[in-house]
Design a protein around this motif. Structure first.
Motif, mmCIF file in Angstrom:
data_model
loop_
_atom_site.group_PDB
_atom_site.id
_atom_site.type_symbol
_atom_site.label_atom_id
_atom_site.label_comp_id
_atom_site.label_asym_id
_atom_site.label_seq_id
_atom_site.Cartn_x
_atom_site.Cartn_y
_atom_site.Cartn_z
ATOM 1 N N HIS A 163 0.811 -1.223 0.000
ATOM 2 C CA HIS A 163 0.000 0.000 0.000
ATOM 3 C C HIS A 163 0.846 1.275 0.000
ATOM 4 O O HIS A 163 0.397 2.318 -0.461
ATOM 5 C CB HIS A 163 -0.993 0.009 1.169
ATOM 6 N N PRO B 266 2.087 1.285 -4.269
ATOM 7 C CA PRO B 266 1.372 0.126 -4.824
ATOM 8 C C PRO B 266 1.977 -0.447 -6.106
ATOM 9 O O PRO B 266 2.483 0.289 -6.952
ATOM 10 C CB PRO B 266 -0.032 0.691 -5.102
ATOM 11 N N LYS C 17 -2.898 2.709 -9.268
ATOM 12 C CA LYS C 17 -2.739 3.232 -7.906
ATOM 13 C C LYS C 17 -1.357 3.876 -7.748
ATOM 14 O O LYS C 17 -1.205 4.930 -7.134
ATOM 15 C CB LYS C 17 -2.914 2.117 -6.872
ATOM 16 N N GLU D 66 -6.354 2.791 0.859
ATOM 17 C CA GLU D 66 -5.267 2.575 1.808
ATOM 18 C C GLU D 66 -4.254 3.725 1.780
ATOM 19 O O GLU D 66 -4.080 4.379 0.751
ATOM 20 C CB GLU D 66 -4.529 1.262 1.489
ATOM 21 N N SER E 224 -0.756 5.680 1.544
ATOM 22 C CA SER E 224 0.422 5.503 0.697
ATOM 23 C C SER E 224 1.451 6.567 1.040
ATOM 24 O O SER E 224 1.215 7.443 1.873
ATOM 25 C CB SER E 224 0.036 5.618 -0.787
#
Length: 203
Positions: free
Chosen positions: A46, A49, A54, A125, A127
């Protein structure tokens, strides 16, 4: 002033913080260092990613933030906290007003473009993008501008980031910048004081 010594220049000739030495390898620039560490230590996915889109969202924010949040957030901090400290002169109100307005513009962009209605910048999530964003936003907060107060979406995002990282760790990481307001000019080396004074007056 340690970043201006000969020893530090061996790690980073640019004489800027942060810098990394990993064995015989040296690296400058905070974003490059974060990405290097994430890859070297294979951090949980996360943070940076493996999913192409992402990761692109993280890269997009990290590319924008230099002139966006970081540029305007640090300008407000420099203007409100460091300029009076290094020059010994009161801050002209128009300078503070201009810096605050510039920051408000990029905060709106951050909410509308990067955060939108997602819990975190890259999606569901946390990052590296969120980590970097929070760090930069704490500069104006340390200068006395509570940018979260009238921005509920931003305040909720901050709460989520702090919970994900650990509130205690976030507080420890920002102690230095929050203590800057207690710094006095006599605690700074004269040559460093002169150097920063010239830099700040260009702002």
């Amino acid at each position: 002033g340690q970043h201006r010594t000969e020893d530090f220049q061996k790690v980073n000739i640019l004489m800027k913080v942060p810098a990394l030495r990993d064995g015989s390898f040296t690296l400058a620039e905070s974003i490059a260092i974060l990405l290097y560490l994430a890859r070297k230590f294979k951090t949980p996915d996360h943070w940076y990613p493996s999913d192409l889109q992402k990761r692109a969202r993280v890269d997009e924010y990290l590319s924008w933030q230099h002139t966006g949040i970081r540029g305007k957030g640090s300008k407000l901090f420099l203007t409100k906290v460091l300029l009076p400290l290094f020059t010994g002169q009161p801050l002209p109100p128009e300078k503070l007003e201009a810096a605050t307005e510039e920051l408000n513009v990029v905060l709106k962009q951050f909410e509308e473009k990067f955060l939108q209605d997602k819990p975190f910048i890259a999606g569901s999530e946390i990052s590296l993008a969120d980590l970097v964003a929070l760090v930069e936003l704490m500069q104006p907060v340390a200068a006395g501008y509570d940018l979260f107060e009238e921005r509920p979406k931003l305040a909720e995002w901050r709460r989520r980031v702090e919970e994900a990282v650990g509130k205690q760790l976030v507080q420890e990481a920002h102690e230095g910048i929050f203590n800057m307001k207690n710094l006095t000019a006599d605690k700074i080396a004269p040559e460093l004081l002169e150097h920063f004074k010239h830099q700040l007056l260009k702002q």
